[in-house]
Design a protein around this motif. Structure first.
Motif, PDB file in Angstrom:
ATOM      1  N   SER A 175      14.213   6.920 -14.073  1.00 15.95           N
ATOM      2  CA  SER A 175      14.691   8.222 -13.633  1.00 15.95           C
ATOM      3  C   SER A 175      16.171   8.161 -13.285  1.00 15.95           C
ATOM      4  N   GLY A 176      16.709   6.948 -13.157  1.00 18.29           N
ATOM      5  CA  GLY A 176      18.107   6.772 -12.784  1.00 18.29           C
ATOM      6  C   GLY A 176      18.275   6.626 -11.284  1.00 18.29           C
ATOM      7  N   GLY A 177      19.434   6.112 -10.891  1.00 20.29           N
ATOM      8  CA  GLY A 177      19.664   5.783  -9.493  1.00 20.29           C
ATOM      9  C   GLY A 177      19.664   6.972  -8.557  1.00 20.29           C
ATOM     10  N   VAL A 178      20.303   8.068  -8.944  1.00 16.79           N
ATOM     11  CA  VAL A 178      20.408   9.218  -8.042  1.00 16.79           C
ATOM     12  C   VAL A 178      19.031   9.805  -7.756  1.00 16.79           C
ATOM     13  N   ALA A 179      18.256  10.047  -8.799  1.00 17.05           N
ATOM     14  CA  ALA A 179      16.931  10.623  -8.615  1.00 17.05           C
ATOM     15  C   ALA A 179      16.011   9.685  -7.837  1.00 17.05           C
ATOM     16  N   THR A 180      16.112   8.391  -8.111  1.00 21.80           N
ATOM     17  CA  THR A 180      15.262   7.409  -7.425  1.00 21.80           C
ATOM     18  C   THR A 180      15.487   7.431  -5.925  1.00 21.80           C
ATOM     19  N   TRP A 181      16.743   7.422  -5.514  1.00 18.89           N
ATOM     20  CA  TRP A 181      17.018   7.389  -4.081  1.00 18.89           C
ATOM     21  C   TRP A 181      16.822   8.758  -3.444  1.00 18.89           C
ATOM     22  N   ASN A 182      16.916   9.845  -4.227  1.00 20.57           N
ATOM     23  CA  ASN A 182      16.579  11.166  -3.695  1.00 20.57           C
ATOM     24  C   ASN A 182      15.089  11.288  -3.394  1.00 20.57           C
ATOM     25  N   ILE A 183      14.261  10.798  -4.306  1.00 15.56           N
ATOM     26  CA  ILE A 183      12.821  10.907  -4.057  1.00 15.56           C
ATOM     27  C   ILE A 183      12.397   9.962  -2.932  1.00 15.56           C
ATOM     28  N   ALA A 184      13.091   8.847  -2.785  1.00 20.19           N
ATOM     29  CA  ALA A 184      12.836   7.976  -1.639  1.00 20.19           C
ATOM     30  C   ALA A 184      13.207   8.685  -0.337  1.00 20.19           C
ATOM     31  N   LEU A 185      14.282   9.459  -0.384  1.00 20.94           N
ATOM     32  CA  LEU A 185      14.692  10.218   0.800  1.00 20.94           C
ATOM     33  C   LEU A 185      13.636  11.240   1.191  1.00 20.94           C
ATOM     34  N   ASP A 186      12.982  11.866   0.226  1.00 20.50           N
ATOM     35  CA  ASP A 186      11.963  12.869   0.537  1.00 20.50           C
ATOM     36  C   ASP A 186      10.837  12.273   1.365  1.00 20.50           C
ATOM     37  N   GLY A 187      10.339  11.101   0.941  1.00 19.33           N
ATOM     38  CA  GLY A 187       9.287  10.458   1.713  1.00 19.33           C
ATOM     39  C   GLY A 187       9.765  10.051   3.097  1.00 19.33           C
ATOM     40  N   ALA A 188      10.968   9.505   3.175  1.00 24.43           N
ATOM     41  CA  ALA A 188      11.525   9.090   4.462  1.00 24.43           C
ATOM     42  C   ALA A 188      11.735  10.290   5.377  1.00 24.43           C
ATOM     43  N   PHE A 189      12.182  11.405   4.804  1.00 23.44           N
ATOM     44  CA  PHE A 189      12.405  12.630   5.565  1.00 23.44           C
ATOM     45  C   PHE A 189      11.093  13.126   6.175  1.00 23.44           C
ATOM     46  N   ALA A 190      10.035  13.148   5.378  1.00 24.45           N
ATOM     47  CA  ALA A 190       8.728  13.573   5.886  1.00 24.45           C
ATOM     48  C   ALA A 190       8.231  12.633   6.980  1.00 24.45           C
ATOM     49  N   PHE A 191       8.456  11.327   6.793  1.00 22.07           N
ATOM     50  CA  PHE A 191       8.033  10.351   7.802  1.00 22.07           C
ATOM     51  C   PHE A 191       8.779  10.591   9.115  1.00 22.07           C
ATOM     52  N   GLN A 192      10.069  10.848   9.025  1.00 24.83           N
ATOM     53  CA  GLN A 192      10.870  11.075  10.227  1.00 24.83           C
ATOM     54  C   GLN A 192      10.451  12.362  10.941  1.00 24.83           C
ATOM     55  N   LYS A 193      10.265  13.443  10.182  1.00 30.47           N
ATOM     56  CA  LYS A 193       9.990  14.734  10.814  1.00 30.47           C
ATOM     57  C   LYS A 193       8.564  14.848  11.338  1.00 30.47           C
ATOM     58  N   LEU A 194       7.617  14.155  10.731  1.00 30.75           N
ATOM     59  CA  LEU A 194       6.216  14.330  11.088  1.00 30.75           C
ATOM     60  C   LEU A 194       5.608  13.164  11.851  1.00 30.75           C
ATOM     61  N   ILE A 195       6.257  11.974  11.786  1.00 28.40           N
ATOM     62  CA  ILE A 195       5.639  10.788  12.394  1.00 28.40           C
ATOM     63  C   ILE A 195       6.533  10.120  13.429  1.00 28.40           C
ATOM     64  N   ASP A 196       7.786   9.855  13.104  1.00 32.81           N
ATOM     65  CA  ASP A 196       8.668   9.168  14.059  1.00 32.81           C
ATOM     66  C   ASP A 196      10.096   9.692  13.939  1.00 32.81           C
TER      67      ASP A 196
END
Length: 478
Positions: A175-196
């Protein structure tokens, strides 16, 4: 950053070799000296050295006659600061087969670790130049590699098209570097807002402490039905599959409890170090944060996720409002990117689909680190550029990142070699490919489980990956 401990030792092995390592079955090593011709010396010969930027390289020539083809191997991600040797094949059994069948092999270490694409691309070309200067130019040069080496492989044929005749990216970050780290950010964002909420997801100041905090939070969340439901949502925003252990049976389509448990293992054993620690290395190289989630509609992304049904079921079982949690994500303050860092990551690297040589990709269906949706992303940009006739994609029905047997890898090589020799694609169906792999013999149809090597049948399958959840094509608009 380097962490100690069993899990990080395991992760380092996954990331560097990005394939299986079969103990006790290695290619013979010859004298480490250059020769006027490659091959035919009666023993496998090796040439090792150092490039101008400090990267090391390894070149091996076959014991018998060289068939004129060189395979340039790109290795996977190396934990920042960890040992970084040159590698010229993904596993020693495949390496031995390649050398025994007349192929020359080469690969470099890259001059740095972590997201090393900026250095890897020129270092791999310098390794090719070293081969040419030592042995003469190959008649055929094929790029191949695993994981981060898969994105490097695809990057080599995009940036240096005249140097290669074909490519075999395996379990690649396509998917390329930009998309890869963007989708990683989505999971991290959800973890931060909903869990810690204490977790840093960009501009990480203390990677070790940040990862420790994330691991404590995910362990606590896993103990409750509400926490497991929210972890399933985190996984769904990255399309993490609910299947973790190679050679294990895949959980049933409706066994959402088992699927979430497997996603928890992906998080704790593999994924979290990348998104909560190794991102700091990426940002240091990029000169800022290259990821953003401005404009992302998490209702829309969840509806497209391969894990949507699991998330809905676990939220219902926990008595939670899925709509309320997704609305929390949609209404939370978003992350913006540094445009200069985005430009750096797009150079290192994103894809435009402009390929000019045959490309065969291979991916496991149960890969939770580099999800198989990467293949859909790459297919889409190649098709859009009008080059779809050059691309074929094959899949292996197995959990794990780059969890291929030597027989599967060799069968992929043979498929690509057939395309080179005939000028036409002939990719057999899964049953025929499995038969070809089986015909190689039991010494190649193996997989390492712990300290044991076990017989393992080839598992090629018909598979269509789901749509990649984030935009992946150039140009990017943060």
């Amino acid at each position: 950053m380097v962490r100690s401990g069993k899990r990080f030792t395991t992760l380092a092995g996954i990331a560097l070799a990005a394939g299986l390592v079969i103990g006790g079955l290695t290619a013979g090593s010859g004298a480490a000296s250059a020769a006027a011709s490659c091959g035919g010396s009666g023993a496998v010969s090796s040439l090792n050295g150092t490039l101008a930027d400090g990267a090391t390289y390894e070149i091996q020539c076959p014991a018998g006659a060289w068939n004129g083809t060189l395979y340039l191997y790109s290795h996977g991600y190396v934990i920042p600061g960890a040992a970084n040797p040159a590698v010229d094949a993904g596993d020693p059994v495949t390496q031995a087969w390649m050398l025994a069948h007349g192929y020359a092999l080469a690969g470099s270490s890259y001059a740095t670790t972590g997201w090393a694409i900026e250095q890897a691309l020129p270092d791999q070309i310098s390794t090719l130049n070293t081969f040419d200067q030592t042995y003469g130019q190959p008649k055929t040069t094929v790029a191949w590699g695993h994981s981060l080496g898969g994105i490097i492989t695809a990057g080599l044929i995009q940036d240096y098209p005249s140097r290669f005749d074909a490519a075999l990216p395996m379990c690649g970050v396509l998917s390329g570097g930009v998309a890869t780290w963007n989708i990683a950010l989505d999971g991290a964002f959800a973890f931060q807002k909903l869990i810690d909420p204490s977790i840093q997801i960009v501009d990480i100041t203390n990677p070790t402490a940040n990862l420790d905090n994330a691991e404590a939070a995910v362990a606590a969340a896993q103990q409750t039905a509400a926490g497991r439901a929210r972890l399933a949502l985190v996984a769904a925003l990255a399309d993490t599959p609910g299947w973790f252990t190679p050679l294990s049976p895949e959980p049933a389509a409706s066994d959402y409890t088992a699927q979430e448990q497997n996603q928890y293992l992906w998080d704790t054993e593999v994924t979290f170090p990348f998104i909560f620690a190794f991102r700091a290395d990426l940002e240091a190289k990029a000169g800022g944060n290259p990821s953003w989630n401005t404009g992302v509609n998490y209702f829309s992304d969840l509806s497209k996720s391969a894990d949507a049904s699991e998330v809905k079921a676990l939220y219902q079982a926990a008595g939670l409002s899925l709509g309320q949690d997704v609305q929390t994500l949609n209404s939370s303050k978003r992350i913006t990117a540094d445009p200069r860092a985005v430009a750096w990551l797009a150079r290192n690297i994103a894809f435009d689909g402009d390929i000019s040589v045959p490309v065969l990709t291979m991916h496991t269906t149960g890969d939770g680190l580099v999800v198989p949706e990467n293949e859909q992303a790459y297919r889409a940009v190649v098709d859009r550029a009008g080059n779809g006739a050059l691309l074929r994609q094959i899949f292996v029905d197995r959990a794990g990142h780059c969890a291929f047997t030597p027989a599967e890898t060799i069968t992929a090589v043979q498929t690509l070699e057939n395309r080179l020799s005939t000028g036409q694609w002939h990719v057999p169906g899964p049953a025929a490919m499995n038969a070809e792999a089986a015909a190689l013999g039991p010494q190649y149809n193996i997989y390492e489980v712990g300290t044991k090597v076990v017989p393992t049948s080839a598992a090629f399958t018909s598979y269509t990956p789901a749509r990649y959840l984030r935009p992946f094509d150039l140009p990017f608009r943060p």
